[in-house]
Design a protein around this motif. Structure first.
Motif, PDB file in Angstrom:
ATOM      1  N   ILE A  19       0.845  -1.205   0.000  1.00 22.37           N
ATOM      2  CA  ILE A  19       0.000   0.000   0.000  1.00 22.37           C
ATOM      3  C   ILE A  19       0.879   1.252   0.000  1.00 22.37           C
ATOM      4  O   ILE A  19       0.648   2.174  -0.768  1.00 22.37           O
ATOM      5  CB  ILE A  19      -0.960  -0.008   1.210  1.00 22.37           C
ATOM      6  N   GLY A  20       1.914   1.268   0.847  1.00 21.67           N
ATOM      7  CA  GLY A  20       2.815   2.417   0.930  1.00 21.67           C
ATOM      8  C   GLY A  20       2.249   3.511   1.817  1.00 21.67           C
ATOM      9  O   GLY A  20       1.062   3.518   2.146  1.00 21.67           O
ATOM     10  N   THR A  21       3.111   4.447   2.180  1.00 19.57           N
ATOM     11  CA  THR A  21       2.694   5.586   2.990  1.00 19.57           C
ATOM     12  C   THR A  21       1.666   6.394   2.219  1.00 19.57           C
ATOM     13  O   THR A  21       1.904   6.769   1.068  1.00 19.57           O
ATOM     14  CB  THR A  21       3.916   6.475   3.337  1.00 19.57           C
ATOM     15  N   HIS A  22       0.542   6.644   2.838  1.00 26.76           N
ATOM     16  CA  HIS A  22      -0.573   7.385   2.215  1.00 26.76           C
ATOM     17  C   HIS A  22      -1.028   6.731   0.906  1.00 26.76           C
ATOM     18  O   HIS A  22      -1.558   7.414   0.030  1.00 26.76           O
ATOM     19  CB  HIS A  22      -0.201   8.848   1.985  1.00 26.76           C
ATOM     20  N   GLY A  23      -0.755   5.430   0.748  1.00 28.33           N
ATOM     21  CA  GLY A  23      -1.224   4.691  -0.424  1.00 28.33           C
ATOM     22  C   GLY A  23      -0.467   4.950  -1.704  1.00 28.33           C
ATOM     23  O   GLY A  23      -0.931   4.580  -2.788  1.00 28.33           O
ATOM     24  N   ASP A  64       2.852  -9.542 -10.900  1.00 22.33           N
ATOM     25  CA  ASP A  64       4.260  -9.781 -10.566  1.00 22.33           C
ATOM     26  C   ASP A  64       4.790  -8.749  -9.572  1.00 22.33           C
ATOM     27  O   ASP A  64       5.577  -9.090  -8.690  1.00 22.33           O
ATOM     28  CB  ASP A  64       5.119  -9.805 -11.832  1.00 22.33           C
ATOM     29  N   ILE A  65       4.359  -7.497  -9.696  1.00 26.33           N
ATOM     30  CA  ILE A  65       4.775  -6.466  -8.737  1.00 26.33           C
ATOM     31  C   ILE A  65       4.254  -6.819  -7.348  1.00 26.33           C
ATOM     32  O   ILE A  65       4.996  -6.760  -6.358  1.00 26.33           O
ATOM     33  CB  ILE A  65       4.301  -5.064  -9.181  1.00 26.33           C
ATOM     34  N   VAL A  66       2.987  -7.211  -7.263  1.00 26.36           N
ATOM     35  CA  VAL A  66       2.381  -7.598  -5.983  1.00 26.36           C
ATOM     36  C   VAL A  66       3.129  -8.798  -5.400  1.00 26.36           C
ATOM     37  O   VAL A  66       3.490  -8.811  -4.215  1.00 26.36           O
ATOM     38  CB  VAL A  66       0.876  -7.906  -6.151  1.00 26.36           C
ATOM     39  N   LYS A  67       3.406  -9.808  -6.229  1.00 23.56           N
ATOM     40  CA  LYS A  67       4.138 -10.986  -5.755  1.00 23.56           C
ATOM     41  C   LYS A  67       5.537 -10.607  -5.275  1.00 23.56           C
ATOM     42  O   LYS A  67       6.010 -11.130  -4.261  1.00 23.56           O
ATOM     43  CB  LYS A  67       4.256 -12.037  -6.866  1.00 23.56           C
ATOM     44  N   ALA A  68       6.221  -9.725  -6.001  1.00 26.64           N
ATOM     45  CA  ALA A  68       7.575  -9.320  -5.628  1.00 26.64           C
ATOM     46  C   ALA A  68       7.588  -8.628  -4.267  1.00 26.64           C
ATOM     47  O   ALA A  68       8.434  -8.916  -3.416  1.00 26.64           O
ATOM     48  CB  ALA A  68       8.186  -8.410  -6.703  1.00 26.64           C
ATOM     49  N   ARG A  71       7.109 -11.170  -1.627  1.00 25.81           N
ATOM     50  CA  ARG A  71       8.273 -12.030  -1.407  1.00 25.81           C
ATOM     51  C   ARG A  71       9.444 -11.270  -0.795  1.00 25.81           C
ATOM     52  O   ARG A  71      10.553 -11.778  -0.745  1.00 25.81           O
ATOM     53  CB  ARG A  71       8.726 -12.690  -2.715  1.00 25.81           C
ATOM     54  N   GLY A  72       9.199 -10.035  -0.345  1.00 26.85           N
ATOM     55  CA  GLY A  72      10.217  -9.318   0.419  1.00 26.85           C
ATOM     56  C   GLY A  72      10.957  -8.208  -0.291  1.00 26.85           C
ATOM     57  O   GLY A  72      11.795  -7.544   0.313  1.00 26.85           O
ATOM     58  N   PHE A  73      10.695  -7.980  -1.571  1.00 19.62           N
ATOM     59  CA  PHE A  73      11.367  -6.884  -2.271  1.00 19.62           C
ATOM     60  C   PHE A  73      10.744  -5.558  -1.876  1.00 19.62           C
ATOM     61  O   PHE A  73       9.539  -5.477  -1.610  1.00 19.62           O
ATOM     62  CB  PHE A  73      11.263  -7.057  -3.792  1.00 19.62           C
ATOM     63  N   SER A  74      11.556  -4.508  -1.881  1.00 23.03           N
ATOM     64  CA  SER A  74      11.022  -3.172  -1.613  1.00 23.03           C
ATOM     65  C   SER A  74      10.129  -2.777  -2.791  1.00 23.03           C
ATOM     66  O   SER A  74      10.336  -3.240  -3.920  1.00 23.03           O
ATOM     67  CB  SER A  74      12.166  -2.161  -1.487  1.00 23.03           C
ATOM     68  N   PRO A  75       9.146  -1.910  -2.550  1.00 20.61           N
ATOM     69  CA  PRO A  75       8.306  -1.450  -3.662  1.00 20.61           C
ATOM     70  C   PRO A  75       9.129  -0.812  -4.784  1.00 20.61           C
ATOM     71  O   PRO A  75       8.814  -0.999  -5.963  1.00 20.61           O
ATOM     72  CB  PRO A  75       7.369  -0.433  -3.006  1.00 20.61           C
ATOM     73  N   GLU A  76      10.196  -0.093  -4.425  1.00 19.18           N
ATOM     74  CA  GLU A  76      11.035   0.551  -5.443  1.00 19.18           C
ATOM     75  C   GLU A  76      11.621  -0.488  -6.400  1.00 19.18           C
ATOM     76  O   GLU A  76      11.633  -0.295  -7.613  1.00 19.18           O
ATOM     77  CB  GLU A  76      12.169   1.369  -4.801  1.00 19.18           C
ATOM     78  N   LYS A  77      12.123  -1.589  -5.846  1.00 21.34           N
ATOM     79  CA  LYS A  77      12.679  -2.648  -6.699  1.00 21.34           C
ATOM     80  C   LYS A  77      11.565  -3.334  -7.480  1.00 21.34           C
ATOM     81  O   LYS A  77      11.705  -3.598  -8.669  1.00 21.34           O
ATOM     82  CB  LYS A  77      13.443  -3.670  -5.854  1.00 21.34           C
ATOM     83  N   ALA A  78      10.448  -3.626  -6.824  1.00 25.93           N
ATOM     84  CA  ALA A  78       9.340  -4.326  -7.478  1.00 25.93           C
ATOM     85  C   ALA A  78       8.777  -3.514  -8.645  1.00 25.93           C
ATOM     86  O   ALA A  78       8.368  -4.083  -9.661  1.00 25.93           O
ATOM     87  CB  ALA A  78       8.240  -4.637  -6.464  1.00 25.93           C
ATOM     88  N   LEU A  79       8.784  -2.191  -8.526  1.00 26.40           N
ATOM     89  CA  LEU A  79       8.232  -1.340  -9.587  1.00 26.40           C
ATOM     90  C   LEU A  79       9.075  -1.374 -10.861  1.00 26.40           C
ATOM     91  O   LEU A  79       8.623  -0.923 -11.915  1.00 26.40           O
ATOM     92  CB  LEU A  79       8.042   0.085  -9.085  1.00 26.40           C
ATOM     93  N   LYS A  80      10.284  -1.941 -10.804  1.00 24.05           N
ATOM     94  CA  LYS A  80      11.075  -2.124 -12.027  1.00 24.05           C
ATOM     95  C   LYS A  80      10.351  -3.060 -12.988  1.00 24.05           C
ATOM     96  O   LYS A  80      10.601  -3.059 -14.184  1.00 24.05           O
ATOM     97  CB  LYS A  80      12.461  -2.688 -11.693  1.00 24.05           C
TER      98      LYS A  80
END
Length: 184
Positions: A19-23, A64-68, A71-80
């Motif tokens: 979700i992240g800070t403030h979504g 895949d972003i949600v799964k990443a 599985r422990g990846f930061s949102p910044e990495k997953a957004l790649k």
């Protein structure tokens, strides 16, 4: 109303990161891909395609972003994974382990002493590796992800670290040679 739907279950302790800070993480995924995310308190994430969907693969990319993130990846990495050049692979360690003790031993082999083995795999392939729960996941550009996956599976099958390192060194030189050919 919705044409296509994907449902992904992630650990509930990872929903806050999704979700992240403030979504803002959720909003970025929704805005960039034209999908809608519904996240419940138990970690079930439902991804809906919408009329604003910008890419035929948007639903899969969001999955895949949600799964990443799960599985422990930061949102910044997953957004790649918004990019078509990046991919995500997960290996179920339980397929290689006969007991909980064996599972812990295999996780230790992948991570290595003070994280050395995992770091080496990441550095030689340019990927990100996350050992989380009963899985190991890899995120990065498509070809290097496959090389990292092969290296990790070597360790899971019992190959020595030195043989796996030689495998990675050989592939790193191949990747450098192909990059040089592209620049000529």
């Amino acid at each position: 109303m919705y044409e296509n739907v994907e449902v992904v279950k992630i650990p509930k302790e990872r929903t806050g990161a999704l979700i992240g800070t403030h979504g803002e993480v959720r909003k970025k995924i929704e805005a960039d891909l034209g999908v809608e995310l519904e996240i419940d308190s138990e970690g079930e994430v439902t991804i809906y395609s919408t009329e604003e969907q910008k890419d035929a693969l948007a639903l899969w990319k969001a999955r895949d972003i949600v799964k990443a993130v799960g599985r422990g990846f930061s949102p910044e990495k997953a957004l790649k994974l918004l990019s078509d050049e990046h991919s995500f692979e997960t290996i179920d360690i339980t397929e290689y382990a006969s007991s909980d003790k064996a599972l812990q031993r295999l996780k230790g082999r992948i991570i290595g002493s003070s994280g050395k083995s995992r770091r080496y795999i990441e550095e030689l392939t340019g990927t990100h590796v996350s050992v989380y729960g009963k899985t190991v996941s890899i995120l990065g550009e498509i070809e290097p992800v496959q090389i990292a996956k092969d290296a990790i599976e070597m360790l899971l099958r019992g190959t020595s670290h030195s043989k796996m390192y030689k495998f990675l060194e050989r592939h790193r030189q191949d990747v450098k040679r192909s990059e040089l050919r592209l620049w000529k």
